[in-house]
Scaffold this motif. Structure first.
Motif, PDB file in Angstrom:
ATOM      1  N   LEU A 196      29.649  54.127  37.799  1.00 38.66           N
ATOM      2  CA  LEU A 196      30.406  53.097  38.506  1.00 38.66           C
ATOM      3  C   LEU A 196      31.642  52.702  37.715  1.00 38.66           C
ATOM      4  N   ASP A 197      31.511  52.579  36.405  1.00 39.23           N
ATOM      5  CA  ASP A 197      32.663  52.201  35.586  1.00 39.23           C
ATOM      6  C   ASP A 197      33.747  53.265  35.638  1.00 39.23           C
ATOM      7  N   ALA A 198      33.344  54.515  35.858  1.00 35.67           N
ATOM      8  CA  ALA A 198      34.326  55.601  35.941  1.00 35.67           C
ATOM      9  C   ALA A 198      35.231  55.465  37.161  1.00 35.67           C
ATOM     10  N   LEU A 199      34.811  54.647  38.134  1.00 35.52           N
ATOM     11  CA  LEU A 199      35.663  54.415  39.307  1.00 35.52           C
ATOM     12  C   LEU A 199      36.835  53.497  38.984  1.00 35.52           C
ATOM     13  N   ALA A 200      36.767  52.841  37.822  1.00 35.82           N
ATOM     14  CA  ALA A 200      37.854  52.004  37.308  1.00 35.82           C
ATOM     15  C   ALA A 200      38.271  50.926  38.308  1.00 35.82           C
ATOM     16  N   ASP A 201      39.554  50.954  38.727  1.00 32.34           N
ATOM     17  CA  ASP A 201      40.061  49.863  39.550  1.00 32.34           C
ATOM     18  C   ASP A 201      39.595  49.932  41.006  1.00 32.34           C
ATOM     19  N   ARG A 202      38.635  50.790  41.308  1.00 29.60           N
ATOM     20  CA  ARG A 202      38.034  50.807  42.642  1.00 29.60           C
ATOM     21  C   ARG A 202      36.869  49.810  42.728  1.00 29.60           C
ATOM     22  N   VAL A 203      36.586  49.102  41.640  1.00 33.77           N
ATOM     23  CA  VAL A 203      35.485  48.149  41.594  1.00 33.77           C
ATOM     24  C   VAL A 203      36.035  46.737  41.409  1.00 33.77           C
ATOM     25  N   GLU A 204      35.612  45.818  42.269  1.00 34.31           N
ATOM     26  CA  GLU A 204      36.057  44.420  42.224  1.00 34.31           C
ATOM     27  C   GLU A 204      34.851  43.510  41.997  1.00 34.31           C
ATOM     28  N   ILE A 205      35.000  42.535  41.119  1.00 32.21           N
ATOM     29  CA  ILE A 205      33.952  41.550  40.844  1.00 32.21           C
ATOM     30  C   ILE A 205      34.462  40.182  41.287  1.00 32.21           C
ATOM     31  N   VAL A 206      33.711  39.543  42.206  1.00 38.23           N
ATOM     32  CA  VAL A 206      34.145  38.272  42.796  1.00 38.23           C
ATOM     33  C   VAL A 206      33.000  37.277  42.703  1.00 38.23           C
ATOM     34  N   THR A 207      33.306  36.042  42.337  1.00 42.84           N
ATOM     35  CA  THR A 207      32.275  35.008  42.271  1.00 42.84           C
ATOM     36  C   THR A 207      32.880  33.650  42.584  1.00 42.84           C
ATOM     37  N   GLY A 208      32.013  32.661  42.761  1.00 44.94           N
ATOM     38  CA  GLY A 208      32.452  31.301  43.026  1.00 44.94           C
ATOM     39  C   GLY A 208      32.343  30.437  41.788  1.00 44.94           C
ATOM     40  N   GLU A 209      33.247  29.525  41.648  1.00 42.53           N
ATOM     41  CA  GLU A 209      33.268  28.641  40.475  1.00 42.53           C
ATOM     42  C   GLU A 209      31.981  27.823  40.352  1.00 42.53           C
ATOM     43  N   LEU A 210      31.397  27.435  41.486  1.00 46.19           N
ATOM     44  CA  LEU A 210      30.238  26.543  41.478  1.00 46.19           C
ATOM     45  C   LEU A 210      28.942  27.271  41.817  1.00 46.19           C
ATOM     46  N   ASP A 211      28.879  28.561  41.541  1.00 50.09           N
ATOM     47  CA  ASP A 211      27.676  29.334  41.846  1.00 50.09           C
ATOM     48  C   ASP A 211      26.483  28.761  41.075  1.00 50.09           C
ATOM     49  N   ASP A 212      25.457  28.311  41.795  1.00 46.87           N
ATOM     50  CA  ASP A 212      24.290  27.721  41.151  1.00 46.87           C
ATOM     51  C   ASP A 212      23.077  28.652  41.180  1.00 46.87           C
ATOM     52  N   TRP A 213      23.309  29.947  41.441  1.00 50.30           N
ATOM     53  CA  TRP A 213      22.250  30.957  41.347  1.00 50.30           C
ATOM     54  C   TRP A 213      22.579  32.009  40.300  1.00 50.30           C
ATOM     55  N   ILE A 214      23.799  32.505  40.316  1.00 51.30           N
ATOM     56  CA  ILE A 214      24.247  33.492  39.330  1.00 51.30           C
ATOM     57  C   ILE A 214      25.272  32.805  38.436  1.00 51.30           C
ATOM     58  N   PRO A 215      24.888  32.445  37.207  1.00 48.27           N
ATOM     59  CA  PRO A 215      25.828  31.728  36.340  1.00 48.27           C
ATOM     60  C   PRO A 215      27.009  32.604  35.948  1.00 48.27           C
ATOM     61  N   LEU A 216      28.107  31.954  35.584  1.00 48.27           N
ATOM     62  CA  LEU A 216      29.300  32.698  35.179  1.00 48.27           C
ATOM     63  C   LEU A 216      29.022  33.577  33.962  1.00 48.27           C
ATOM     64  N   SER A 217      28.070  33.169  33.122  1.00 54.99           N
ATOM     65  CA  SER A 217      27.733  34.002  31.963  1.00 54.99           C
ATOM     66  C   SER A 217      27.222  35.369  32.412  1.00 54.99           C
ATOM     67  N   GLN A 218      26.474  35.420  33.512  1.00 51.67           N
ATOM     68  CA  GLN A 218      25.989  36.704  34.016  1.00 51.67           C
ATOM     69  C   GLN A 218      27.123  37.507  34.655  1.00 51.67           C
ATOM     70  N   THR A 219      28.050  36.813  35.295  1.00 52.07           N
ATOM     71  CA  THR A 219      29.219  37.506  35.857  1.00 52.07           C
ATOM     72  C   THR A 219      30.044  38.135  34.740  1.00 52.07           C
ATOM     73  N   HIS A 220      30.217  37.404  33.654  1.00 52.31           N
ATOM     74  CA  HIS A 220      30.969  37.954  32.521  1.00 52.31           C
ATOM     75  C   HIS A 220      30.227  39.127  31.886  1.00 52.31           C
ATOM     76  N   GLU A 221      28.901  39.060  31.866  1.00 56.42           N
ATOM     77  CA  GLU A 221      28.125  40.192  31.345  1.00 56.42           C
ATOM     78  C   GLU A 221      28.311  41.419  32.232  1.00 56.42           C
ATOM     79  N   LEU A 222      28.331  41.212  33.550  1.00 56.68           N
ATOM     80  CA  LEU A 222      28.581  42.321  34.472  1.00 56.68           C
ATOM     81  C   LEU A 222      29.955  42.931  34.194  1.00 56.68           C
TER      82      LEU A 222
END
Length: 313
Positions: free
Chosen positions: A234-260
């Protein structure tokens, strides 16, 4: 099996290798040059994508949504309720509905985990089809009861624990309690109830016909799931991958988004959508951002030559 509906949505069934019958909803022209495949989250249905399906199909883009197994109108099948199984289901949906041509894969929450599992367990599909991939409010590591350090998160975690632990360890008792809930309650257990509408059932009806033991099995899988260090294709697809999240996500913390994002250093991570929560595709302020990202990715797909790739299975 296919059936055109008065709303313009085409309803069909994809049967998996373990006999699960996944209900699929297709909008937009069959001759479209690109297909967007949308995978929904835990205790939701394909209806969570209704705003994106409406907007994209109106612009001439083909949109495929489906109810995850044991959710909405889809049956469980013989296999275990695991995230790995959901990833295999997504491969079946891709092969059955879009064996050729440019494709955009978008997964929200658990649906994003299913897409990541495809990348980890079926990297040949990623290399062969080179999809554009949108990972929305999702994670490459296990679900957490406490998504952050704010006191409100601890209160929410306590509420989640109050039903998740009985759900996991006392499924028969939970079924008895669910049968006694008011019929309109989102967790009510009404196995005899069928949704007869043309479009996906509302998300509040996601698990009406699903025994608690199946929900518990999936929750346990979410609590142990990880695709970390397995996303090279998946990482080899480079800029074909987008990561989107909400500022107030109360299920997936931003720390997990940053880990992704650390697992996918070549992906494009968007700034968190201000004021938006976890349910980004229908969020009052976040849904437009999701639609915009998917439309941009679809337009990029339209600029590519149609693939002549055959189904992988």
């Amino acid at each position: 099996m296919r059936a055109a509906t008065p709303s313009g949505t085409e309803r069909s069934t994809v049967v998996t290798d373990d006999g699960a019958r996944l209900t699929v909803y297709t909008d937009g022209p069959s001759y479209a040059g690109v297909t967007v495949i949308l995978s929904h989250g835990f205790l939701m249905t394909a209806d969570v994508w209704r705003l994106q399906a409406r907007a994209l199909s109106a612009g001439g883009i083909r949109v495929v949504r489906y109810d995850q197994r044991a959710h909405g109108n889809s049956a469980q099948g013989r296999g275990a309720m695991t995230v790995d199984r959901l990833g295999a289901d997504l491969v079946h949906v891709i092969d059955a509905t879009t064996p050729h041509g440019p494709v955009v894969l978008a997964g929200h929450s658990m649906g994003g985990m299913a897409a990541l599992t495809v990348a980890a367990r079926h990297p040949e599909l990623i290399r062969h089809r080179r999809p554009h991939v949108a990972l929305i409010s999702t994670s490459c590591s296990r679900a957490q009861l406490v998504p952050g350090t704010h006191p409100l998160h601890w209160i929410k975690a306590a509420a989640r624990a109050s039903y998740s632990y009985p759900l996991c360890w006392l499924p028969p008792a939970a079924d008895v309690a669910r049968r006694r809930l008011p019929s309109r309650h989102p967790r009510a257990f009404r196995p005899e109830t069928q949704h007869h509408g043309d479009n996906p059932p509302p998300s509040r009806q996601a698990i009406r016909r699903t025994p608690t033991a199946q929900i518990a099995q999936l929750w346990k899988s979410l609590r142990t799931y990880t695709t970390a260090e397995m996303l090279h294709a998946l990482d080899a697809l480079a800029d074909r991958v987008e990561i989107v999240t909400g500022e107030l996500d109360d299920w997936i913390p931003l720390s997990q988004t940053h880990e992704l994002a650390r697992q996918l250093p070549n992906a494009r991570m968007h700034e968190p959508v201000m004021g938006a929560g976890h349910r980004l595709p229908t969020d009052r302020v976040g849904h437009a951002a999701v639609t915009q990202v998917l439309n941009w990715m679809a337009q990029e797909g339209l600029r590519e030559p149609a693939s002549t790739a055959a189904p992988l299975r």
